[in-house]
Write an enzyme that holds these catalytic residues in place. Sequence first.
Site, short mmCIF file in Angstrom:
data_model
loop_
_atom_site.label_atom_id
_atom_site.label_comp_id
_atom_site.label_asym_id
_atom_site.label_seq_id
_atom_site.Cartn_x
_atom_site.Cartn_y
_atom_site.Cartn_z
N LYS A 273 0.84 -1.20 0.00
CA LYS A 273 0.00 0.00 0.00
C LYS A 273 0.88 1.25 0.00
O LYS A 273 1.95 1.24 0.60
CB LYS A 273 -0.85 0.03 1.28
CG LYS A 273 -2.01 -0.92 1.30
CD LYS A 273 -2.83 -0.73 2.57
CE LYS A 273 -3.97 -1.73 2.65
NZ LYS A 273 -4.94 -1.62 1.54
N ARG A 347 -10.32 -11.38 2.11
CA ARG A 347 -11.23 -12.42 1.59
C ARG A 347 -10.61 -13.81 1.72
O ARG A 347 -11.34 -14.80 1.84
CB ARG A 347 -11.61 -12.08 0.14
CG ARG A 347 -10.48 -12.12 -0.84
CD ARG A 347 -10.80 -11.37 -2.13
NE ARG A 347 -10.75 -9.91 -1.96
CZ ARG A 347 -11.00 -9.03 -2.93
NH1 ARG A 347 -11.36 -9.45 -4.13
NH2 ARG A 347 -10.93 -7.75 -2.69
N1 BES Z 1 -8.11 -3.50 4.25
C1 BES Z 1 -8.23 -3.15 2.90
C2 BES Z 1 -9.50 -2.39 2.56
C3 BES Z 1 -9.67 -1.04 3.18
C4 BES Z 1 -9.38 0.10 2.47
C5 BES Z 1 -10.20 -0.89 4.45
C6 BES Z 1 -9.58 1.34 3.02
C7 BES Z 1 -10.40 0.35 5.01
C8 BES Z 1 -10.09 1.47 4.28
C9 BES Z 1 -8.21 -4.42 2.01
O1 BES Z 1 -7.45 -5.47 2.51
C10 BES Z 1 -7.64 -4.04 0.70
O2 BES Z 1 -6.49 -3.69 0.67
N2 BES Z 1 -8.43 -4.11 -0.35
C11 BES Z 1 -8.00 -3.77 -1.65
C12 BES Z 1 -8.55 -4.79 -2.60
C13 BES Z 1 -8.00 -4.67 -4.01
C14 BES Z 1 -6.54 -5.03 -4.03
C15 BES Z 1 -8.79 -5.59 -4.92
C16 BES Z 1 -8.51 -2.38 -1.99
O3 BES Z 1 -9.63 -2.05 -1.64
O4 BES Z 1 -7.76 -1.61 -2.58
MG MG Z 2 -5.45 -5.41 1.89
#
Ligand code: BES
Ligand code: MG
Length: 494
Positions: A273, A347
């Site tokens: 991230k 997931r």
């Molecule tokens: N924990 C994050 C989602 C999230 C984002 C929670 C912002 C709270 C605030 C999750 O694990 C994630 O990183 N999701 C990705 C999925 C993508 C790679 C398909 C996302 O939302 O960018």
């Molecule tokens: Mg994530």
Amino acid sequence: MNIKLLNKKSEVTISELLVFGVFEDFRNLDVLSNEISEYLSVLKEQEKFKASFGEEISAVIKYENVYKNVLIIGLGKSEELKSEKLRKLIAKIVRKANELKLSSAELNLINTSELVSKETLEVIAETAILTNYKFDKYKEKKSQITLNELNLVIGDIEKIANYSSALAEAEALALGTILARDLVNEPANVLNPKELAKRASEAGEKNGFEVEILKEDKIEELGMEAYLSVAKGSENKPRFIIMRYLGDPDNKEKIFGLVGKGLTFDTGGYSLKPTAGMVTMKSDMGGAAAVIGAMASIAKMKLKANVTAVVAACENMISANSYRPGDIIGSMAGKTIEVLNTDAEGRLTLADAVHYIISKERVNKVIDLATLTGAALVALGTTTTAVVSNSDEFYNDLQIASNPADEKVWRLPAFDEYKELIKSDIADLKNIGGPNAGTITAGLFIGEFAKDIPWIHMDIAGTAWSENEHDYITKGGTGVGVRTLYNMIKNNTK
Ligand code: BES
Ligand code: MG
Ligand code: ZN
């Protein structure tokens, strides 16, 4: 906060702040003491106060021969004063009392008897406690929370006896919500999977539910390869947390299942991230916090229901041992998964947790809660939880349960076309569905592991965390989900 229902009408009040609500039509003022009703008449005549919603007048006036802080609050039109608006007013009152550095407040409901019911008293008490919440354990200078006593003057001995149970329930719900907020606010260097498991055990001991913790060897034995793939990059080992509450032993085979995403920190892994997106990722266990909080409230109120909750707690980190984009991993259900993005980790942990709770704990219905996708924020913002479900009836139950909690939910479509997006060319599933409909494809991925039982997925990525303080929400963890889940279980016992 100590909250009491009071009967007295004209004795000299003991509270430091006296609060009176007034509807726009200035009804029933004659039932109040002379000083107050005269004061309100003058305000009305001089058109200084119209009693429109949220309007406030704060003054020091002589009340029964003593000078008192008095707060007059405009309630607007009585037919428009729904619970959500009432919460805003209560938050305002509590914040005002703290601002004035007062320790006790009295909310006089004698002239607004419309507001005296089990439901509204519960809303008032719950909101007052939640507004007073602060996470300041790491600060030398603690927050200035002075208000510790709230008296609700309803002026009827019979009602007081009938409604005291409303206060007990409000307190139990606030307790569960605050537990969830605390867990989310705790930083990831303190709250790792082991510590989360410990806090769940403590909540179980305190409120009356059983907690079993599985370590890595046991998790491996169960075949939770998807979950372990996410966990293996961290020095902080995973903990699989199982919480069981048996409140209806005569119906042992009827069990409600709850699953919470428990990423104590999510760096994204090798699909790293950016800094700005990582900074709040201690909150990636908001789903776990919600189910632990709900279990606490449910057990505290001794609801007549059987509930089992699980959390596959782990940390998504980078190391020589981390899983990689492109890896093909297995899962407890036997399905293979192509990992195309290590940041779509939630997931994977939930797939095994959902499969486990259905196949091993034998729940008949399951709700999972997860801070799962940034796409949920894009779609619905920070006020509404996105929902994916395989059952109209079950979703309808959720809507009913969410209403008294004033926690908004909105269902997204789950057509078969979306399921095509998570099919892999070289494995059974892939863990991302492409750039579109991210919240739906993430939800449906979990749905693949829910078999045929009624299932609800709540994506709380937008609602579990607040960037600012407003109404009864404080900055940081919101505790979203606790009260809706509690209502869901409670309604299910009828
Ligand atoms: N924990 C994050 C989602 C999230 C984002 C929670 C912002 C709270 C605030 C999750 O694990 C994630 O990183 N999701 C990705 C999925 C993508 C790679 C398909 C996302 O939302 O960018
Ligand atoms: Mg994530
Ligand atoms: Zn995550």
